[in-house]
Design an enzyme around this catalytic site. Structure first.
Site, PDB file in Angstrom:
ATOM      1  N   ASP A 121      -6.871   4.580  -4.425  1.00  0.00           N
ATOM      2  CA  ASP A 121      -7.366   4.684  -3.311  1.00  0.00           C
ATOM      3  C   ASP A 121      -7.994   5.466  -2.469  1.00  0.00           C
ATOM      4  O   ASP A 121      -8.525   6.361  -3.489  1.00  0.00           O
ATOM      5  CB  ASP A 121      -6.094   3.796  -2.106  1.00  0.00           C
ATOM      6  N   LYS A 172       0.419  -1.413  -0.494  1.00  0.00           N
ATOM      7  CA  LYS A 172       0.229   0.188   0.002  1.00  0.00           C
ATOM      8  C   LYS A 172       0.914   1.123  -0.051  1.00  0.00           C
ATOM      9  O   LYS A 172       2.066   0.834   0.738  1.00  0.00           O
ATOM     10  CB  LYS A 172      -0.394  -0.026   1.223  1.00  0.00           C
TER      11      LYS A 172
HETATM   12  N1  LIG Z   1     -10.950   1.926  -4.478  1.00  0.00           N
HETATM   13  C1  LIG Z   1     -10.852   0.844  -4.261  1.00  0.00           C
HETATM   14  O1  LIG Z   1     -11.254   0.231  -4.985  1.00  0.00           O
HETATM   15  C2  LIG Z   1     -11.388   0.526  -2.894  1.00  0.00           C
HETATM   16  C3  LIG Z   1     -11.100   1.413  -1.574  1.00  0.00           C
HETATM   17  N2  LIG Z   1     -11.170   0.518  -0.335  1.00  0.00           N
HETATM   18  C4  LIG Z   1     -11.447   1.249   1.171  1.00  0.00           C
HETATM   19  O2  LIG Z   1     -12.662   1.431   0.611  1.00  0.00           O
HETATM   20  C5  LIG Z   1     -12.609   3.396   1.252  1.00  0.00           C
HETATM   21  C6  LIG Z   1     -12.702   4.648   0.549  1.00  0.00           C
HETATM   22  O3  LIG Z   1     -11.857   4.130  -0.656  1.00  0.00           O
HETATM   23  P1  LIG Z   1     -12.659   5.226  -2.875  1.00  0.00           P
HETATM   24  O4  LIG Z   1     -14.049   4.958  -1.685  1.00  0.00           O
HETATM   25  O5  LIG Z   1     -11.737   4.443  -2.803  1.00  0.00           O
HETATM   26  O6  LIG Z   1     -12.217   6.075  -1.958  1.00  0.00           O
HETATM   27  P2  LIG Z   1     -13.038   7.572  -2.997  1.00  0.00           P
HETATM   28  O7  LIG Z   1     -12.297   9.115  -2.407  1.00  0.00           O
HETATM   29  O8  LIG Z   1     -13.534   7.866  -4.056  1.00  0.00           O
HETATM   30  O9  LIG Z   1     -13.797   7.977  -1.602  1.00  0.00           O
HETATM   31  C7  LIG Z   1     -13.752   7.928  -0.185  1.00  0.00           C
HETATM   32  C8  LIG Z   1     -15.335   8.723   0.193  1.00  0.00           C
HETATM   33  O10 LIG Z   1     -15.250   8.532   1.601  1.00  0.00           O
HETATM   34  C9  LIG Z   1     -15.651  10.061   1.611  1.00  0.00           C
HETATM   35  N3  LIG Z   1     -15.454  10.279   3.361  1.00  0.00           N
HETATM   36  C10 LIG Z   1     -14.384  10.443   3.863  1.00  0.00           C
HETATM   37  N4  LIG Z   1     -14.110  10.281   5.509  1.00  0.00           N
HETATM   38  C11 LIG Z   1     -15.448  10.426   5.262  1.00  0.00           C
HETATM   39  C12 LIG Z   1     -16.299   9.961   6.810  1.00  0.00           C
HETATM   40  N5  LIG Z   1     -15.449  10.043   8.057  1.00  0.00           N
HETATM   41  N6  LIG Z   1     -17.303   9.681   6.723  1.00  0.00           N
HETATM   42  C13 LIG Z   1     -18.190   9.718   5.755  1.00  0.00           C
HETATM   43  N7  LIG Z   1     -17.455   9.907   4.952  1.00  0.00           N
HETATM   44  C14 LIG Z   1     -16.484  10.347   4.236  1.00  0.00           C
HETATM   45  C15 LIG Z   1     -14.808  11.335   1.092  1.00  0.00           C
HETATM   46  O11 LIG Z   1     -15.783  12.322   0.944  1.00  0.00           O
HETATM   47  C16 LIG Z   1     -15.602  10.639  -0.237  1.00  0.00           C
HETATM   48  O12 LIG Z   1     -17.046  10.473  -0.808  1.00  0.00           O
HETATM   49  C17 LIG Z   1     -11.705   3.364   1.176  1.00  0.00           C
HETATM   50  O13 LIG Z   1     -11.496   2.519   3.308  1.00  0.00           O
HETATM   51  C18 LIG Z   1     -10.336   2.193   0.899  1.00  0.00           C
HETATM   52  O14 LIG Z   1      -9.290   1.659   1.415  1.00  0.00           O
HETATM   53  C19 LIG Z   1     -10.845  -0.733  -0.180  1.00  0.00           C
HETATM   54  C20 LIG Z   1     -10.751  -1.298  -1.540  1.00  0.00           C
HETATM   55  C21 LIG Z   1     -10.878  -0.975  -2.608  1.00  0.00           C
HETATM   56  O1  LIG Z   2      -6.602  -2.864  -6.494  1.00  0.00           O
HETATM   57  C1  LIG Z   2      -5.460  -2.396  -6.520  1.00  0.00           C
HETATM   58  O2  LIG Z   2      -4.518  -3.362  -6.660  1.00  0.00           O
HETATM   59  C2  LIG Z   2      -6.758  -2.364  -4.911  1.00  0.00           C
HETATM   60  C3  LIG Z   2      -6.724  -2.132  -3.614  1.00  0.00           C
HETATM   61  C4  LIG Z   2      -7.025  -1.899  -2.810  1.00  0.00           C
HETATM   62  O3  LIG Z   2      -6.063  -0.880  -2.260  1.00  0.00           O
HETATM   63  C5  LIG Z   2      -7.854  -2.151  -1.778  1.00  0.00           C
HETATM   64  O4  LIG Z   2      -8.056  -3.375  -1.506  1.00  0.00           O
HETATM   65  O5  LIG Z   2      -7.780  -1.856  -0.531  1.00  0.00           O
END
Ligand SMILES: NC(=O)C1=CN([C@@H]2O[C@H](COP(=O)(O)OP(=O)(O)OC[C@H]3O[C@@H](n4cnc5c(N)ncnc54)[C@H](O)[C@@H]3O)[C@@H](O)[C@H]2O)C=CC1
Ligand SMILES: O=C(O)CCC(=O)C(=O)O
Length: 460
Positions: free
Chosen positions: A180, A140
């Site tokens: 992420d 990461k």
């Molecule tokens: N993007 C991916 O493919 C993956 C993401 N994740 C996890 O999912 C989570 C979200 O990631 P993404 O959707 O990619 O990020 P993103 O940047 O697209 O969205 C994050 C969202 O959460 C909101 N946010 C931040 N802090 C907040 C809080 N305390 N309460 C409510 N909303 C809040 C932001 O305003 C934004 O809308 C993270 O924990 C990330 O590590 C896990 C697996 C894969």
């Molecule tokens: O697609 C990836 O390689 C990473 C996704 C990721 O950051 C996660 O699973 O938390």
């Protein structure tokens, strides 16, 4: 490797103390890293039943080694803002474990990024990636750079500077970053462009989450959210239940949240609320996910703006109050530790039946225990949000083969991966004496794959 019978006996008698002793060591070595210690504690608690059956893991010091990253790379990221002022941020890449394949995991741009958060995410990623059954190790990275309020050009210059340093440590067979929080298709595009410029070639497999028009996989954008819903559907199916007719709340409104909402709606449920870091919206008619996409993916607006377009919808300040909205299913999809014990108590009081972690470690340890003690079906992040990285690994395969699968092909494969993950977790929980506990199941099933490979590869 065969262990002498008397040594085996001695190791088995140490099994109970082993977990405790190694946790104390990890604590001593990482005294200020509270998120990393939280993630390690949860895994260690789950692994208690493993070592009396597998003394070879004690003999090979697996727990000591699996909690120490292969390497942590920290670097300065200097860049010029639009006024010409030099800004400095800190960059990280934690290459945690490559026993199963190249390091693989996202890049996060958020002001809270620090060593503890990077290490917890990379540690979790190692087990998550193992659960997918694909040949990927855990890593990461990220920076404390805050993309909020930055111009497109500032984001480009920052990202180019970030990759100029990181490019020394990544590669299609070495370490493959993705997105992420704060990093999506645009940022991956800038990273990929800068990497190829530095290397003087075109190495498609060095990043995933690329635009499907140039090297990305169809279905990657949707994969984490869809996968989370597929996983929860498997938990519900076990109880002869489903998403159909259920009310759902989803925290966040980013990549994971949007596509979790979209799939939950497609499976017949009504999503009542979602949030951003300022507050949450409630729509008694059901959230219109197209409006959320427009606001968040294209217009870069706060979620509050939603109520301008939907009569009857309301906005409330304070993102954690979203858990007060009564629902059948809760999907925390925003960030770590966003759902605490008091929130879990409210959800339980309101009759929640299932919780699926779309974000990484969104529920505190106390919240998880409370859900489990009250019979709420609980899908832990390592398992429930593994769909994103699973499709990333599919992107790597497509890049290697120089071909593209259709979105239907990717979705079919994603469904299968999520079902297999559910079954592995379910079976491991049963086999190690914790039937129904998918937290224990996910930790044990992921650990066994990594630990077996580490034994096979010798001590290093
Ligand atoms: N993007 C991916 O493919 C993956 C993401 N994740 C996890 O999912 C989570 C979200 O990631 P993404 O959707 O990619 O990020 P993103 O940047 O697209 O969205 C994050 C969202 O959460 C909101 N946010 C931040 N802090 C907040 C809080 N305390 N309460 C409510 N909303 C809040 C932001 O305003 C934004 O809308 C993270 O924990 C990330 O590590 C896990 C697996 C894969
Ligand atoms: O697609 C990836 O390689 C990473 C996704 C990721 O950051 C996660 O699973 O938390």
């Amino acid at each position: 490797m065969e262990i002498a019978r008397d040594v085996k006996g001695e190791l088995k008698s140490r099994a109970n103390d082993y977990v405790h002793e190694v946790y104390e060591l990890v604590k001593k070595r990482n005294p200020d890293e509270k998120e990393f210690l939280q993630a390690a504690r949860e895994v260690f608690d789950s692994l208690r039943p493993v070592f009396s059956k597998h003394p070879e893991f004690i003999y090979n010091g697996i727990l000591e080694r699996i909690t120490e990253p292969d390497r942590v790379i920290t670097f300065r990221v200097a860049w010029e803002d639009d006024t010409g002022k030099v800004q400095v941020n800190r960059g990280f890449r934690v290459q945690f474990n490559n026993s199963l394949g190249p390091y693989k995991g996202g890049i996060r741009f958020h002001p809270t990024v620090n060593s503890s958060i990077m290490k917890f995410l990379a540690f979790e990623q190692t087990f998550k990636n193992a659960l997918t059954g694909q040949p990927i190790g855990g890593g990461k990275g990220g920076s404390d750079f805050d993309p909020k309020g930055k111009s497109n050009r500032e984001i480009m210059r920052f990202t180019q500077s970030f990759i100029t340093e990181l490019s020394k440590y990544i590669g299609a067979d070495m370490d493959v970053p993705a997105g992420d929080i704060g990093v999506g298709k645009r940022e991956i595009g800038y990273m990929f462009g800068q990497y190829n410029r530095l290397k003087g070639g075109y190495e498609a497999g060095v990043f995933t989450g690329k635009d499907p028009n140039h090297g990305g996989s169809l279905g990657r954008k949707e994969a984490t959210g869809y996968g989370c819903v597929y996983f929860v559907e498997e938990m519900l199916k076990e109880k002869s239940n489903s998403f159909k007719g259920k009310t759902v709340i989803v925290s966040g409104s980013g990549n994971v949240a949007i596509y979790a909402m979209e799939k939950a709606i497609e499976l017949g449920s009504k999503v009542l609320a979602c949030s951003d870091s300022n507050g949450y919206i409630y729509d008694p008619n059901g959230i219109d996910v197209e409006t959320v996409k427009q606001l968040k993916e294209f217009d870069n607006k706060r979620i509050q703006e939603y109520i301008k377009f939907h009569k009857g919808a309301t906005y409330s300040e304070g993102c954690t109050d979203i858990w007060k909205v009564p629902c059948d299913i809760a999907l925390p999809c925003a960030t770590q530790n966003e759902l605490e014990e008091k929130d879990a108590a409210i959800l339980i009081g309101n009759g929640v039946i299932a919780v699926g972690e779309g974000a990484n470690m969104p529920c505190t340890e106390e919240a998880v225990l409370l859900f489990q003690a009250n019979g709420v079906l609980f899908g832990p992040a390592k398992a429930a949000n593994a769909g994103g990285v699973a499709v990333s690994a599919m992107e790597m395969s497509q890049n290697s083969m120089r071909l593209s699968w259709t979105v239907e092909e990717v979705d079919e494969k994603l469904k299968l991966v999520m079902r297999n993950i559910y079954e592995s977790c379910h079976n491991a929980a049963n086999n190690f004496g914790h039937p129904g506990n998918l937290v224990v199941g996910a930790n044990i099933a992921g650990f066994l794959k990594v630990a077996d490979a580490m034994v096979a590869h010798g001590v290093h």
